[in-house]
Write a protein that holds these residues in place. Sequence first.
Motif, PDB file in Angstrom:
ATOM      1  N   PRO A 194       0.634  -1.276  -0.288  1.00 51.78           N
ATOM      2  CA  PRO A 194       0.100   0.468   0.098  1.00 51.78           C
ATOM      3  C   PRO A 194       1.097   1.469  -0.246  1.00 51.78           C
ATOM      4  CG  PRO A 194       0.335  -1.206   2.355  1.00 51.78           C
ATOM      5  CD  PRO A 194       1.186  -1.872   1.408  1.00 51.78           C
ATOM      6  N   GLY A 195       0.357   2.293  -0.459  1.00 51.94           N
ATOM      7  CA  GLY A 195       0.891   3.593  -0.416  1.00 51.94           C
ATOM      8  C   GLY A 195       1.927   3.592  -1.104  1.00 51.94           C
ATOM      9  N   LEU A 196       3.276   4.387  -1.186  1.00 49.71           N
ATOM     10  CA  LEU A 196       3.875   5.093  -2.448  1.00 49.71           C
ATOM     11  C   LEU A 196       5.356   4.266  -3.044  1.00 49.71           C
ATOM     12  CD1 LEU A 196       3.250   8.845  -3.199  1.00 49.71           C
ATOM     13  CD2 LEU A 196       2.143   7.038  -4.295  1.00 49.71           C
ATOM     14  N   ASP A 197       5.687   3.359  -1.610  1.00 52.97           N
ATOM     15  CA  ASP A 197       6.335   3.321  -0.243  1.00 52.97           C
ATOM     16  C   ASP A 197       7.198   2.192  -1.630  1.00 52.97           C
ATOM     17  OD1 ASP A 197       9.495   1.443   0.318  1.00 52.97           O
ATOM     18  OD2 ASP A 197       8.105   0.616   1.125  1.00 52.97           O
ATOM     19  N   GLY A 198       7.948   2.328  -2.275  1.00 53.07           N
ATOM     20  CA  GLY A 198       8.190   1.290  -3.869  1.00 53.07           C
ATOM     21  C   GLY A 198       9.789   0.071  -3.051  1.00 53.07           C
ATOM     22  N   LEU A 258       3.218  -2.820  -7.038  1.00 53.42           N
ATOM     23  CA  LEU A 258       3.370  -1.168  -5.843  1.00 53.42           C
ATOM     24  C   LEU A 258       2.501  -0.235  -5.837  1.00 53.42           C
ATOM     25  CD1 LEU A 258       7.122  -0.142  -6.846  1.00 53.42           C
ATOM     26  CD2 LEU A 258       6.463  -1.579  -5.053  1.00 53.42           C
ATOM     27  N   ARG A 259       2.081   0.270  -4.570  1.00 52.63           N
ATOM     28  CA  ARG A 259       1.431   1.447  -4.860  1.00 52.63           C
ATOM     29  C   ARG A 259      -0.164   1.299  -4.837  1.00 52.63           C
ATOM     30  NH1 ARG A 259       4.503   5.759  -9.413  1.00 52.63           N
ATOM     31  NH2 ARG A 259       5.711   4.836  -8.901  1.00 52.63           N
ATOM     32  N   THR A 318      -3.909   0.818  -3.516  1.00 53.16           N
ATOM     33  CA  THR A 318      -4.840   2.289  -2.005  1.00 53.16           C
ATOM     34  C   THR A 318      -5.285   0.489  -1.128  1.00 53.16           C
ATOM     35  OG1 THR A 318      -7.003   1.966  -3.496  1.00 53.16           O
ATOM     36  CG2 THR A 318      -5.695   3.580  -3.848  1.00 53.16           C
ATOM     37  N   SER A 349       7.840   3.132   4.484  1.00 52.45           N
ATOM     38  CA  SER A 349       8.330   4.381   5.011  1.00 52.45           C
ATOM     39  C   SER A 349       7.206   5.265   5.761  1.00 52.45           C
ATOM     40  CB  SER A 349       6.753   5.134   3.291  1.00 52.45           C
ATOM     41  OG  SER A 349       5.652   4.769   3.437  1.00 52.45           O
ATOM     42  N   GLY A 350       7.074   4.921   6.976  1.00 49.55           N
ATOM     43  CA  GLY A 350       6.416   4.913   7.911  1.00 49.55           C
ATOM     44  C   GLY A 350       4.942   5.656   8.347  1.00 49.55           C
ATOM     45  N   SER A 351       4.049   5.161   6.488  1.00 48.59           N
ATOM     46  CA  SER A 351       3.006   5.791   6.812  1.00 48.59           C
ATOM     47  C   SER A 351       2.388   4.151   7.538  1.00 48.59           C
ATOM     48  CB  SER A 351       2.590   5.742   5.612  1.00 48.59           C
ATOM     49  OG  SER A 351       3.517   7.034   4.844  1.00 48.59           O
ATOM     50  N   GLU A 387      -2.049   5.127   9.751  1.00 46.57           N
ATOM     51  CA  GLU A 387      -2.710   5.361   8.049  1.00 46.57           C
ATOM     52  C   GLU A 387      -3.358   4.055   7.946  1.00 46.57           C
ATOM     53  OE1 GLU A 387       0.379   6.847   9.051  1.00 46.57           O
ATOM     54  OE2 GLU A 387       0.331   8.923   9.207  1.00 46.57           O
ATOM     55  N   LEU A 388      -2.062   3.943   7.033  1.00 52.42           N
ATOM     56  CA  LEU A 388      -2.245   2.641   5.735  1.00 52.42           C
ATOM     57  C   LEU A 388      -2.752   1.958   6.295  1.00 52.42           C
ATOM     58  CD1 LEU A 388       1.156   3.257   3.539  1.00 52.42           C
ATOM     59  CD2 LEU A 388      -1.683   3.779   3.258  1.00 52.42           C
ATOM     60  N   LEU A 441      -6.473   1.907   7.110  1.00 51.31           N
ATOM     61  CA  LEU A 441      -7.244   2.329   5.750  1.00 51.31           C
ATOM     62  C   LEU A 441      -7.447   0.799   5.783  1.00 51.31           C
ATOM     63  CD1 LEU A 441      -5.383   5.339   4.381  1.00 51.31           C
ATOM     64  CD2 LEU A 441      -8.361   4.803   6.105  1.00 51.31           C
TER      65      LEU A 441
END
Lengths: 133, 538
Positions: free
Chosen positions: A15-19, A43-44, A46, A68-70, A73-74, A77
């Motif tokens: 999830p998220g933008l971490d590649g 990747l990436r 939602t 990524s440290g998110s 939240e992720l 969700l």
Amino acid sequence: MTTQLQGKRILIAKPGLDGHDVGAKVIALALRDAGAEVIYTGLRKTPDYIARVAAEENVDAVGLSILSGSHLELVKLTAEALKREHADDVALFVGGTIPRADWDALKDSGVDCVFDSEMSLAEVVNEVARRLA
Amino acid sequence: MSQSKSEAQAGSAARRTTPSGIEVPAVATPAMRRAPDDSAPGEYPFTRGIFEDGYRGRLWTFRQYSGFGSAEESNERYRFLLERGQTGLSVALDLPTQCGYDPIDPMARSEVGKVGVSISNLSDMETLFRDIDLSKVSTSFTINGTAAMIFAMYLAAADKAGVPRAKLTGTIQNDILKEYVARGTWIFPVRPALRLVADSIVYANQEAPRFNPISIAGAHVRDAGSSAVEEMGFTLANGLAYVDELLSRGADLERFAQSLSFFFYVHMNFFEEVAKFRAARRLWARLMKERYGARTERAQQFRFGVVCGGSSLTAAQPYNNVVRVAVETMAATLGGAQSVFTCAYDEAFQLPTEQSAELALRTQQVIAYESGIADSVDPLGGSHYVEYLTDEMEVAIEGVIREIADYGGVVKAIEDGYLQRRIARSAHERKSRIDSGESVVVGVNRFKNDKEDKQVGEVFASSASTSAEVMRKYEKIRDERDAAAAERALATLDKAARDHSENLMPYLVDCCHAYVTVGEMVERLKQQWGEFVEPVKL
């Protein structure tokens, strides 16, 4: 090669933008070696997309990989999206760069297990197998 | 006599290999050399370094990868590091900026200002360098998917500050090929992305001749789990793909080849790492001269920066990382690096604190000024073992380059997911070797502490209000800018993108001057080019 996870379907998701997907892929390969059918999202994605795939593919577990440290939240969700898809009976795992201080909060969001990068592949597989038994 | 004695010693011990699988002799001898190479430092093929006087003439550049939160917060950290003797800046950008999303985009949710600083428009760039003289500080940007846009914005910021572009020094990473393979901040399909890279190289060569428009980066390939040989092989193959792309559009080889630079990881197998750099330097020089006919020394020289291996650091017993970083810095400098980023010991699990970042910088300074490493050029040159390993690494690296060429080239190997699968398998093998104890990692699979030891003194915490503040400023710029001018600049970019003979850089610079955002530029190009479709195969 073991058969610990024979017959289990597991979705590994980014999830998220971490590649950084190497951890996700290494875990996916290890779970597959243990007999599971593994789907990897790429990747990436939602949280909504991940939950939809989990429901459509009727998986037993979803593993999220986040560096990524998110994660707080992720994960929240994703757990909510799984509920909306009526897929909240699946086991939810998370791995990556996840500080110990956040583990309790993640478990409160619905995570069954948090893996850190220094656990062995066998430990991860065993834990997943135990949760899915 | 001595020969047979060393053979006996080699036979008495179990077979050992480097992590890349190169046979390690118990005792190395001159007879193990493949082809003796008597070149001096500063002399083709530059095995012993690209400068005759090594670090005596100039030390490597000390950088620290840093940046987080808002432009204001990062500006403060940069000024802190410059005051303490850091000689170059290295800007970490957040993931929305790297992937081409503005902070308000739903895809950016929860990622704004994390792992790097949010830079969406010229105003952010100006804030980032407030009270820092762009003509004096060399700045490296870790940016790839949106490298052309961020470079354009840096030029626009210099223009506004009245700094001549010819005085700018620094680097944009701008290596999109490795993003598809290893790090994932791709945006566009491979071919238009290659066009953007070539556009920015050609433009930089003309406009900002001292600025390095690309840093072909094996670091991420290594971080993703490849071996040292694969790191070098994949990266040199990517480098050759950029050379081919530039030649295909008629760029001047002697000119652009001088501006290519490289960036690698350095890991813990000390001698393999030293040899890796020496081997790649020699191989690149040979490829440039023999394959492409580069005549000038500058065009044959392999210049590179190094970052200490983040994936070699451990969250367990984090202070052990101080030692690892010192060993890795020595390997990088004995390999002849032009710049070194040292990792902070807490970087395995958080953004560095001021204290840990300072210690990482001090580690380089101690090695540079106290150890004597910089006094004699290529001090390990002539060591039987290092020269043997250099030869063996060169052959193995060349083998990887040939394998990719045989497959059909880098672009095809990426589009098929071939390189991605190869790295995933190497990563799996590396992890399995650590799990089995075959590769020792102190504190993880040997000498573990029973008690919890993952805590370090201070934990870095970025301001929780950062994200809201970044978005507020973003909205403000969008409201205050000349909307018609921004739209005109975007429309012109759009038109130029349809014409393959156009270089897009001047249009991107115009967009930046008009406060067009990164997300807007990317969106416009996506409408024409589409997005990369990741081959998801395990």
